[in-house]
Design a protein around this motif. Structure first.
Motif, short mmCIF file in Angstrom:
data_model
loop_
_atom_site.label_atom_id
_atom_site.label_comp_id
_atom_site.label_asym_id
_atom_site.label_seq_id
_atom_site.Cartn_x
_atom_site.Cartn_y
_atom_site.Cartn_z
N UNK A 56 0.94 -0.95 -0.32
CA UNK A 56 0.32 -0.23 0.05
C UNK A 56 1.41 1.14 -0.18
N UNK A 57 0.74 2.35 -0.73
CA UNK A 57 1.40 3.26 -0.96
C UNK A 57 0.55 4.84 0.26
N UNK A 58 2.10 5.26 0.53
CA UNK A 58 1.88 6.84 1.86
C UNK A 58 2.36 7.44 1.27
N UNK A 59 1.50 8.64 0.75
CA UNK A 59 2.14 9.80 0.62
C UNK A 59 2.65 10.36 1.88
N UNK A 60 3.03 11.17 2.53
CA UNK A 60 3.64 12.09 3.21
C UNK A 60 3.95 13.46 2.94
N UNK A 61 3.75 14.50 3.79
CA UNK A 61 4.10 15.70 3.66
C UNK A 61 4.84 16.06 4.51
N UNK A 62 6.75 16.38 4.55
CA UNK A 62 6.74 17.64 5.67
C UNK A 62 7.42 19.46 4.99
N UNK A 63 6.46 19.90 6.47
CA UNK A 63 6.46 21.63 6.26
C UNK A 63 7.49 21.65 6.81
N UNK A 64 7.95 20.75 7.84
CA UNK A 64 9.65 21.47 8.91
C UNK A 64 10.28 20.22 9.20
N UNK A 65 11.47 20.10 9.62
CA UNK A 65 11.99 19.19 9.80
C UNK A 65 11.39 18.03 11.01
#
Length: 339
Positions: free
Chosen positions: A59-68
């Motif tokens: 299963x593919x999961x998308x993660x978005x990082x807006x800060x370290x």
């Protein structure tokens, strides 16, 4: 009277100095706040897609990082060392030891400063006790039984499963993971420098063995198993064998790792056997077994005593993977490196 005046003057001076110090401290705090804001403003959001194993399916999961991430947990020695290799000691709040005590010594002193949350079976409660915002580990770590997608989302934890852990991974995937982690943690320059260094080390080895590539040594990877050996076929271990100038005798099996038979090992007659070393006395026990196994007495690697232990974590992908390419090539072609 003079004494009273002196005391008064002293009090005024102290108050004045305190006020000045307070003003200075206030300016310094504002300056620090501005620096922090400036650092945050330089961060470019990073979006990644990770592949998870859930109920035996991907299963593919998308993660978005807006800060370290500030509170990372590494589920395994190899992942801990990669983060340390990127200079992220202060960003790691915990780690697990996966039972492989054979890891490169480069980070031994630094690794001691990272708390061990568990040897292997980390509980959800223990994990949450350090309030992580990022976890790096094998895809199996994020199955429903452990730290599933919903659990991580609920607790504000971002997931990262390195590409180099895949069944068809290559060393290029390791480089890609370094670059991606560099972007996520805002240490891209460090990541790029490490990749450049790794590529240079690998290139140096390949230049050394270019004269023997047309007649590659036949290699057998022995991980474990006495009745039926468990061996590396594809994935990063298989790619490293190829890069180091060898021919994996089980590269026709389309899996990362697989159980085979001793009869088939004998039939394919490896010239070199590479033992996956888990540390302590593990490699010695495996070597003793291989040399005492009557079924293998006519195998070239056994007859010529060409059985070598290699650090498991480096073969699977870690900060020492570029160095292990050199170790493998030396084991395959000692005469080339002795000249």
């Amino acid at each position: 009277m003079k004494k009273i005046k002196l005391l008064c003057l002293s009090s005024v001076l102290i108050v004045s100095l305190s006020a000045f110090a307070g003003c200075s401290s206030s300016k310094e705090k504002v300056s620090n706040d501005k620096n922090t804001e400036a650092q945050s403003s330089t961060y470019k959001p990073v979006t990644i897609t990770v592949d998870l194993l859930r109920n035996g399916k991907g299963e593919k999961v998308t993660e978005t990082f807006k800060a370290p991430p500030k509170k990372a947990v590494a589920l395994g020695d190899e992942f801990t060392d990669i983060l340390l290799d990127l200079g992220l000691e202060k960003n790691i709040v915990g780690r697990t030891e996966n039972g492989c005590k054979a890891v490169r010594t480069t980070f031994n002193d630094v690794r001691k400063n990272v708390p061990v949350l568990a040897d292997k079976n980390l509980s959800q409660e223990k994990l949450l006790s350090v309030q992580p915002d990022f976890i790096i580990g094998w895809d199996s770590n994020f199955s429903d039984k452990k730290f599933g997608k919903e659990f991580c989302e609920k607790n504000g934890i971002s997931i990262y499963t390195p590409k180099f852990t895949g069944d068809h991974a290559t060393i290029q995937d390791l480089y890609t993971d370094y670059i991606t982690l560099g972007q996520i943690f805002n240490v891209s320059s460090k990541a790029e420098a490490r990749v450049k260094d790794m590529k240079a080390k690998v290139s140096k080895v390949q230049d050394k063995i270019k004269t023997v590539k047309n007649d590659p040594q036949k290699i057998f990877i022995y991980d474990s198993g006495e009745n039926a050996p468990f061996t590396g076929c594809q994935g990063l271990p298989g790619d490293l064998i190829k890069i180091a100038g060898g021919k994996n005798i089980f590269d026709d099996i389309d899996k990362g790792w697989a159980n085979v038979s001793w009869e088939e090992v004998v039939k394919r007659n490896p010239q070199v056997i590479i033992i996956m070393n888990y540390g302590t006395s593990d490699a010695e026990k495996k070597e003793k077994f291989l040399y005492s196994n009557p079924a293998l007495k006519d195998v070239e690697a056994i007859k010529n005593k060409r059985v070598y232990p290699i650090t498991l974590t480096d073969v699977e992908g870690s900060a020492g993977t570029a160095e292990v390419v050199n170790d493998l090539a030396k084991a395959f072609y000692p005469s080339v490196f002795n000249n």
